[in-house]
Structures are given as C-alpha cells and as structure tokens.
Design a protein around this motif. Structure first.
Motif, PDB file in Angstrom:
ATOM      1  N   ASN A 180      -3.478   0.712  -3.651  1.00 58.68           N
ATOM      2  CA  ASN A 180      -3.605  -0.641  -3.116  1.00 58.68           C
ATOM      3  C   ASN A 180      -3.029  -1.569  -4.181  1.00 58.68           C
ATOM      4  O   ASN A 180      -3.637  -1.768  -5.228  1.00 58.68           O
ATOM      5  N   LEU A 201      -7.372  -7.275   1.454  1.00 61.39           N
ATOM      6  CA  LEU A 201      -8.562  -6.660   2.031  1.00 61.39           C
ATOM      7  C   LEU A 201      -8.322  -6.248   3.481  1.00 61.39           C
ATOM      8  O   LEU A 201      -8.736  -5.172   3.907  1.00 61.39           O
ATOM      9  N   GLN A 202      -7.652  -7.093   4.248  1.00 58.97           N
ATOM     10  CA  GLN A 202      -7.350  -6.748   5.641  1.00 58.97           C
ATOM     11  C   GLN A 202      -6.402  -5.553   5.692  1.00 58.97           C
ATOM     12  O   GLN A 202      -6.598  -4.628   6.470  1.00 58.97           O
ATOM     13  N   LYS A 207      -5.929  -3.254   3.421  1.00 58.25           N
ATOM     14  CA  LYS A 207      -6.524  -2.040   2.855  1.00 58.25           C
ATOM     15  C   LYS A 207      -7.167  -1.188   3.944  1.00 58.25           C
ATOM     16  O   LYS A 207      -7.016   0.022   3.978  1.00 58.25           O
ATOM     17  N   GLY A 208      -7.853  -1.857   4.868  1.00 63.84           N
ATOM     18  CA  GLY A 208      -8.466  -1.135   5.988  1.00 63.84           C
ATOM     19  C   GLY A 208      -7.420  -0.496   6.881  1.00 63.84           C
ATOM     20  O   GLY A 208      -7.573   0.647   7.314  1.00 63.84           O
ATOM     21  N   TRP A 241       0.865  -1.183   0.000  1.00 67.35           N
ATOM     22  CA  TRP A 241       0.000   0.000   0.000  1.00 67.35           C
ATOM     23  C   TRP A 241       0.893   1.221   0.000  1.00 67.35           C
ATOM     24  O   TRP A 241       1.869   1.286   0.739  1.00 67.35           O
ATOM     25  N   THR A 247      -5.920   2.519   5.091  1.00 69.35           N
ATOM     26  CA  THR A 247      -6.840   3.664   5.115  1.00 69.35           C
ATOM     27  C   THR A 247      -6.706   4.431   6.427  1.00 69.35           C
ATOM     28  O   THR A 247      -6.759   5.665   6.443  1.00 69.35           O
ATOM     29  N   GLN A 248      -6.501   3.710   7.526  1.00 69.61           N
ATOM     30  CA  GLN A 248      -6.291   4.372   8.818  1.00 69.61           C
ATOM     31  C   GLN A 248      -4.930   5.063   8.872  1.00 69.61           C
ATOM     32  O   GLN A 248      -4.793   6.125   9.467  1.00 69.61           O
ATOM     33  N   SER A 277      -8.443   6.754  -4.064  1.00 67.82           N
ATOM     34  CA  SER A 277      -7.875   5.441  -3.770  1.00 67.82           C
ATOM     35  C   SER A 277      -7.904   4.615  -5.051  1.00 67.82           C
ATOM     36  O   SER A 277      -8.908   4.617  -5.770  1.00 67.82           O
TER      37      SER A 277
END
Length: 154
Positions: A75, A95-96, A98-99, A50, A102-103, A111
């Motif tokens: 991503n 997917l894990q 990516k969250g 990322w 984002t934080q 994005s």
C-alpha cells in the motif's frame, strides 16, 4: 491474474491505482513486470498506488529445497503526497483503495504500508519472516536474480 498463479515466476508483480470518475471509484491496472527492482522504479512518489508481488520463500535442506509462494500487498503513498490538504485527501483515498486492492489481490500472505522505496525490501523480508513462524526459509526470491537471505534483517 498471473501474479497469483501457482506456477508464477518469482518476482512477478502488478501495480494498480484508483481511478475516479465522478463519484465512482475503481481499481485500474497501471503496470506489470518482474523483479523487485523494476517494481520499485514503477512506484511513483507523487501517487497513491497498490502493488502485489509474488515472492518465493526457499528453504534449503541438505537433500532438497522447499519452495512456497507468498504474495505481498504493498500500500504505497508516495513521499511527494505531503501537503496537509492533499495528504488528508490522499489518506482518505488510500483507505478506500486499500479495501479494493485487498479484494483484487487474493491470497496475500503479508501487507505493507510504505512510502519509502529504500524501506520496502527490509519490510517485506521482516513481514514474510514473521508470517513463517519458527520455520523461516533460507531466503526469499524476488525475481530477476534478486535473492534476499533471511539473515539480511536479523
């Protein structure tokens, strides 16, 4: 982080990857740099990563230039992450992560999910142009002398 500072130079980027220790997952800073070209070189085709890059949207007028800072989250799932079992694990990890990314990358204007380095520039310009609405900038400054005019995509 220096990527999101108000006075950050155009093209400053950071690259992160997911570090898995047992059942714990955490986002780790992998590399930092300046310029879109160096970011593309740092993206590994065999990894999920990322990135966040600081892009300057420059709108030229007859008597002045308006500059707005835009952060873009990338991503990345490398092209070599392609065998089916590996791909399923990769997608779950992506997917894990990516969250978490984002934080980590706060204030993102766009994005992008990408797996081909050659698609990255066009995708960023398209996303940032769309986010600008009817008041599109003249060009985007990706740092290290790389400026892409909005007409590049249209």
């Amino acid at each position: 982080r220096r990527v999101s500072k108000k006075n950050a130079e155009a093209g400053v980027w950071m690259l992160a990857k997911l570090d898995v220790i047992g059942k714990r997952r955490r986002m780790m800073l992998a590399e930092e740099g300046v310029g879109l070209a160096s970011l593309k070189k740092a993206l590994d085709d065999e990894q999920i990563m990322w990135a966040c890059i600081n892009v300057k949207a420059v709108d030229l007028h007859a008597d002045m230039a308006c500059v707005a800072q835009k952060l873009v989250q990338i991503n990345w799932i490398g092209n070599s992450v392609d065998t089916m079992p590996k791909r399923m694990n990769a997608l779950q990890g992506a997917l894990q992560g990516k969250g978490m990314a984002t934080q980590l990358f706060r204030g993102v204007a766009a994005s992008i999910d990408c797996n081909k380095k050659e698609d990255l520039t066009g995708e960023m310009v398209r996303k940032l142009s769309s986010a600008s609405g009817s008041d599109r900038p003249t060009y985007f400054d990706f740092g290290a002398g790389q400026k892409i005019h909005v007409s590049y995509v249209y």
